[in-house]
Design a protein around this motif. Sequence first.
Motif, PDB file in Angstrom:
ATOM      1  N   LYS A 162       0.836  -1.192   0.000  1.00 50.69           N
ATOM      2  CA  LYS A 162       0.000   0.000   0.000  1.00 50.69           C
ATOM      3  C   LYS A 162       0.873   1.245   0.000  1.00 50.69           C
ATOM      4  N   GLU A 163       0.490   2.186  -0.848  1.00 50.26           N
ATOM      5  CA  GLU A 163       1.164   3.473  -0.859  1.00 50.26           C
ATOM      6  C   GLU A 163       0.406   4.415   0.078  1.00 50.26           C
ATOM      7  N   ASP A 215      -3.148   5.148  -0.975  1.00 51.53           N
ATOM      8  CA  ASP A 215      -4.068   4.035  -0.724  1.00 51.53           C
ATOM      9  C   ASP A 215      -4.579   4.066   0.713  1.00 51.53           C
ATOM     10  N   ILE A 216      -3.678   4.285   1.641  1.00 49.45           N
ATOM     11  CA  ILE A 216      -4.056   4.361   3.052  1.00 49.45           C
ATOM     12  C   ILE A 216      -4.961   5.564   3.292  1.00 49.45           C
ATOM     13  N   ILE A 254      -6.999   7.057   1.138  1.00 47.07           N
ATOM     14  CA  ILE A 254      -8.314   6.799   0.555  1.00 47.07           C
ATOM     15  C   ILE A 254      -9.122   5.854   1.445  1.00 47.07           C
ATOM     16  N   GLU A 255      -8.487   4.831   1.979  1.00 51.59           N
ATOM     17  CA  GLU A 255      -9.195   3.923   2.886  1.00 51.59           C
ATOM     18  C   GLU A 255      -9.634   4.648   4.155  1.00 51.59           C
ATOM     19  N   TRP A 271     -13.434  -3.520   0.820  1.00 47.99           N
ATOM     20  CA  TRP A 271     -12.310  -3.820   1.693  1.00 47.99           C
ATOM     21  C   TRP A 271     -11.804  -5.242   1.433  1.00 47.99           C
ATOM     22  N   ASN A 303     -10.053  -5.524  -1.919  1.00 47.91           N
ATOM     23  CA  ASN A 303      -8.755  -4.879  -1.865  1.00 47.91           C
ATOM     24  C   ASN A 303      -7.713  -5.757  -1.167  1.00 47.91           C
TER      25      ASN A 303
END
Length: 87
Positions: free
Chosen positions: A13-14, A17-18, A20-21, A80, A83
């Motif tokens: 995860k970049e 990504d974190i 956005i989650e 989730w 992903n």
Amino acid sequence: MVLKNRPKIRPEKETIDILIELIGLIGLLVLIALPMYYYPELPDQVPHHYGADGTPDRYGGKGIVWTLPAIGMILYAGLWYLNRFPH
């Protein structure tokens, strides 16, 4: 079958990504918190449908306010899961 030969990948995860989650989770919590906060103040009958002229033409119980949070939780959980296991 061809699907069994697919490689099982776990991309790292970049930061985006974190982020956005985290935004999705905060949005889901707000979607649940707002009906919880205002539920006692709602009347027993709330409009469910509006006509073309903007006047309500169907009424029902106030429990309908939980529909969107339920859909949001289902969508968040499904995305989730997808992903976590992209393969």
